[in-house]
Design a protein around this motif. Structure first.
Motif, PDB file in Angstrom:
ATOM      1  N   CYS A 310     -14.471  47.773  24.992  1.00  0.00           N
ATOM      2  CA  CYS A 310     -14.621  49.013  25.767  1.00  0.00           C
ATOM      3  C   CYS A 310     -13.346  49.850  25.737  1.00  0.00           C
ATOM      4  CB  CYS A 310     -15.012  48.697  27.208  1.00  0.00           C
ATOM      5  SG  CYS A 310     -16.719  48.151  27.422  1.00  0.00           S
ATOM      6  N   ILE A 311     -12.196  49.210  25.908  1.00  0.00           N
ATOM      7  CA  ILE A 311     -10.939  49.951  25.922  1.00  0.00           C
ATOM      8  C   ILE A 311     -10.654  50.573  24.554  1.00  0.00           C
ATOM      9  CG2 ILE A 311      -8.425  49.647  26.032  1.00  0.00           C
ATOM     10  CD1 ILE A 311      -8.830  47.908  28.476  1.00  0.00           C
ATOM     11  N   ILE A 314     -12.838  53.649  24.359  1.00  0.00           N
ATOM     12  CA  ILE A 314     -12.376  54.720  25.253  1.00  0.00           C
ATOM     13  C   ILE A 314     -11.131  55.388  24.692  1.00  0.00           C
ATOM     14  CG2 ILE A 314     -11.437  55.199  27.555  1.00  0.00           C
ATOM     15  CD1 ILE A 314     -13.239  52.783  28.507  1.00  0.00           C
ATOM     16  N   LEU A 324     -12.021  60.970  33.684  1.00  0.00           N
ATOM     17  CA  LEU A 324     -12.235  59.653  33.075  1.00  0.00           C
ATOM     18  C   LEU A 324     -12.126  58.551  34.134  1.00  0.00           C
ATOM     19  CD1 LEU A 324     -12.667  58.309  30.261  1.00  0.00           C
ATOM     20  CD2 LEU A 324     -10.179  57.979  30.179  1.00  0.00           C
ATOM     21  N   TYR A 325     -13.105  57.705  34.210  1.00  0.00           N
ATOM     22  CA  TYR A 325     -13.253  56.602  35.164  1.00  0.00           C
ATOM     23  C   TYR A 325     -13.706  57.072  36.547  1.00  0.00           C
ATOM     24  CZ  TYR A 325     -11.238  53.217  31.931  1.00  0.00           C
ATOM     25  OH  TYR A 325     -11.020  52.418  30.851  1.00  0.00           O
ATOM     26  N   ASN A 359     -18.477  58.264  29.622  1.00  0.00           N
ATOM     27  CA  ASN A 359     -18.558  57.764  30.997  1.00  0.00           C
ATOM     28  C   ASN A 359     -19.481  56.549  31.112  1.00  0.00           C
ATOM     29  OD1 ASN A 359     -16.862  59.839  32.157  1.00  0.00           O
ATOM     30  ND2 ASN A 359     -18.554  61.255  31.827  1.00  0.00           N
ATOM     31  N   THR A 362     -17.009  53.693  30.264  1.00  0.00           N
ATOM     32  CA  THR A 362     -16.117  53.405  31.398  1.00  0.00           C
ATOM     33  C   THR A 362     -16.897  52.759  32.543  1.00  0.00           C
ATOM     34  OG1 THR A 362     -16.443  55.641  32.327  1.00  0.00           O
ATOM     35  CG2 THR A 362     -14.581  55.328  30.824  1.00  0.00           C
ATOM     36  N   LYS A 366     -16.108  49.069  34.249  1.00  0.00           N
ATOM     37  CA  LYS A 366     -15.939  48.877  35.694  1.00  0.00           C
ATOM     38  C   LYS A 366     -16.981  47.900  36.235  1.00  0.00           C
ATOM     39  CE  LYS A 366     -16.131  53.304  36.662  1.00  0.00           C
ATOM     40  NZ  LYS A 366     -16.174  54.546  37.483  1.00  0.00           N
ATOM     41  N   HIS A 422      -3.515  50.158  29.249  1.00  0.00           N
ATOM     42  CA  HIS A 422      -4.525  51.175  28.935  1.00  0.00           C
ATOM     43  C   HIS A 422      -4.521  52.294  29.977  1.00  0.00           C
ATOM     44  CE1 HIS A 422      -8.347  53.145  28.285  1.00  0.00           C
ATOM     45  NE2 HIS A 422      -8.788  52.725  29.467  1.00  0.00           N
ATOM     46  N   VAL A 426      -3.976  56.463  30.002  1.00  0.00           N
ATOM     47  CA  VAL A 426      -4.853  57.449  30.631  1.00  0.00           C
ATOM     48  C   VAL A 426      -4.014  58.465  31.410  1.00  0.00           C
ATOM     49  CG1 VAL A 426      -6.670  57.802  32.351  1.00  0.00           C
ATOM     50  CG2 VAL A 426      -6.819  55.865  30.770  1.00  0.00           C
ATOM     51  N   ASN A 433      -7.345  65.003  31.401  1.00  0.00           N
ATOM     52  CA  ASN A 433      -8.366  64.236  32.134  1.00  0.00           C
ATOM     53  C   ASN A 433      -8.204  64.312  33.652  1.00  0.00           C
ATOM     54  OD1 ASN A 433      -6.356  62.277  32.878  1.00  0.00           O
ATOM     55  ND2 ASN A 433      -6.649  61.242  30.913  1.00  0.00           N
TER      56      ASN A 433
END
Length: 481
Positions: A310-311, A314, A324-325, A359, A362, A366, A422, A426, A433
């Motif tokens: 996932c990272i 992203i 973002l997030y 999204n 992300t 989460k 990471h 961001v 963002n």
């Protein structure tokens, strides 16, 4: 190669198979007593049910017997009467209702030239201790096996764990080479990390005490120990303990089995098995909701594959995405990503062709953290992190946070370290963002850490400290990890 061994088990012949690296099922050269354990198991007294003929109890009492008892029930009678009915026959048993406590039932069993009385319970199955049985006959059979072996070999049983074969053959031998390779590789990586941190100018931001601690990378951070997840297990046919190499006696629940790696041992031996569980991928049914250490050990990785994949996705296409997030993706699509990881593992496709909205990715990351049975910031360290966040002096607060970080399990520490690196990236794209460390703390605080007790009041009270901890970790990731 499998070895076939047959033993007489009651009126049946049971076949068991053993892998070559385990103790051969016929390997009685390990000691005559070990052979005797098997003989005692198969030559103990058989249970003899003493039927109630109607003369030994008041008819109405027998007629009102519980529906889950049979003709071995004799109504309300005294211990002396029960002893008389058993007639001195080894293995004979009856059930009776207590004279002192009506409604309570007792198993009277003849063993060792004496009558033993056990309080009997029923909750859908019959039991007098931990084991549950479908029938009274099975309960008595298992009890006689245990009594017979513990009587005939009590001294040997008490010493079973003093000379284990675990470190010499079997499970431990298979793991040793794999673990050595992994530790060698991880130590090289940790040395590189230490050098990189040593050259980082941001170290000057905090006191020398924190700086020394931060730059001294603990090799154990990649030496992922994992306790075995033992659960009571019933084995079909004869089985031998893979810790002490002794026979596992009993009709049911003869020992325990690790649900993650399949190791089979006596219950008493399980207390001595080292924390070296190597989960079997065949036993890991899913990725989400799986214990973090279990998952990384099963896949032989430093971090959960979900976090890495996932990272990477992203950072490849979403660092400049506004909110973002903070912005949520469609719940249905996030569930699709979750199912893809559970189904396909590291082969799950989360590319822009399938999920163009970053999204969703992300949200899936989460969700992975929220679904962990033990959060990334574990229950054991939660209160210590909260206390560290309350320290008023900034430098002392940073030192306190670092000290608690060192208490995290290695797999949790490494996952948190990678995530903070990471999230720092961001924040470096904040102009696009609009996400700074404080905003990320609001999002990830309750995601990465939860109080041990399920209390809404505690969660609300601690929310600002959860946010502050994540904010500190993001802003100082270069000196804390």
């Amino acid at each position: 190669m499998l070895k076939n061994t047959s033993l007489q088990y009651g009126n049946r012949t049971c076949i068991s198979y053993s892998k070559r690296h385990l103790v051969p099922r016929g390997s009685f050269v390990l000691g005559r007593t070990k052979h005797c354990l098997v003989l005692h198991h198969h030559h103990n007294r058989q249970p003899v049910r003493v039927h109630c003929c109607g003369h030994c109890a008041i008819p109405s009492q027998v007629e009102n017997r519980p529906k889950y008892y049979g003709r071995e029930f004799h109504g309300i009678i005294s211990r002396e009467k029960a002893d008389e009915l058993l007639g001195g026959v080894e293995g004979a048993y009856i059930l009776r209702e207590s004279q002192r406590q009506p409604g309570c039932y007792t198993l009277a069993l003849r063993f060792g030239n004496q009558t033993l009385n056990y309080r009997l319970f029923y909750d859908g199955k019959h039991f007098v201790g931990e084991k549950r049985f479908e029938s009274i006959h099975d309960l008595v059979t298992d009890g006689l096996i245990t009594l017979y072996i513990e009587t005939k070999a009590s001294e040997y049983i008490s010493k079973m764990t003093t000379n284990p074969i675990y470190e010499h053959i079997g499970y431990a031998t298979l793991l040793r080479e794999k673990v050595s390779r992994r530790l060698s590789r991880s130590k090289n990586e940790s040395r590189k990390t230490s050098v990189a941190n040593d050259e980082h100018t941001a170290v000057e931001k905090i006191s020398s005490l924190v700086r020394r601690a931060a730059l001294t990378h603990n090799d154990n951070h990649f030496n992922y120990e994992k306790t075995h997840n033992f659960k009571v297990h019933t084995f079909r046919g004869p089985h031998w303990c893979e810790y002490c190499a002794n026979f596992m006696w009993g009709l049911i629940a003869q020992g325990v089995q690790c649900s993650d790696c399949g190791l089979n041992v006596h219950k008493q031996c399980s207390k001595h098995v080292p924390n070296d569980c190597q989960p079997n991928l065949k036993r890991i049914k899913k990725v989400y909701c799986c214990d973090l250490t279990t998952l990384v050990k099963a896949h032989n990785t430093q971090r959960p594959m979900v976090v890495d994949i996932c990272i990477r996705e992203i950072e490849a296409r979403g660092l400049k995405s506004e909110g973002l997030y903070r912005v949520s993706g469609f719940t249905e699509h996030i569930e699709d990503v979750k199912m893809a990881f559970d189904r396909d593992g590291e082969k799950a496709d989360i590319s822009a062709n399938i999920y163009p909205d970053i999204n969703i990715i992300t949200g899936a990351l989460k969700l992975y953290f929220r679904d962990l049975p033990i959060p990334v910031i574990t229950y054991d360290t939660y209160s210590k992190f909260i206390e560290a966040a309350k320290v008023p002096n900034a430098d002392e607060r940073l030192e306190a946070v670092h000290e608690v970080l060192m208490l995290l399990p290695p797999a949790h520490y490494e996952t948190l370290r990678y995530l903070m690196i990471h999230l720092k990236k961001v924040t470096m794209n904040e102009k696009d963002n609009l996400m700074n460390a404080e905003n990320l703390g609001i999002v990830f605080g309750p995601t990465l850490m939860r109080p041990p007790e399920d209390s809404t009041l505690t969660t609300l009270h601690d929310m600002r400290y959860q946010r502050l901890i994540v904010q500190i970790l993001v802003e100082n990731e270069d000196v804390l990890f």
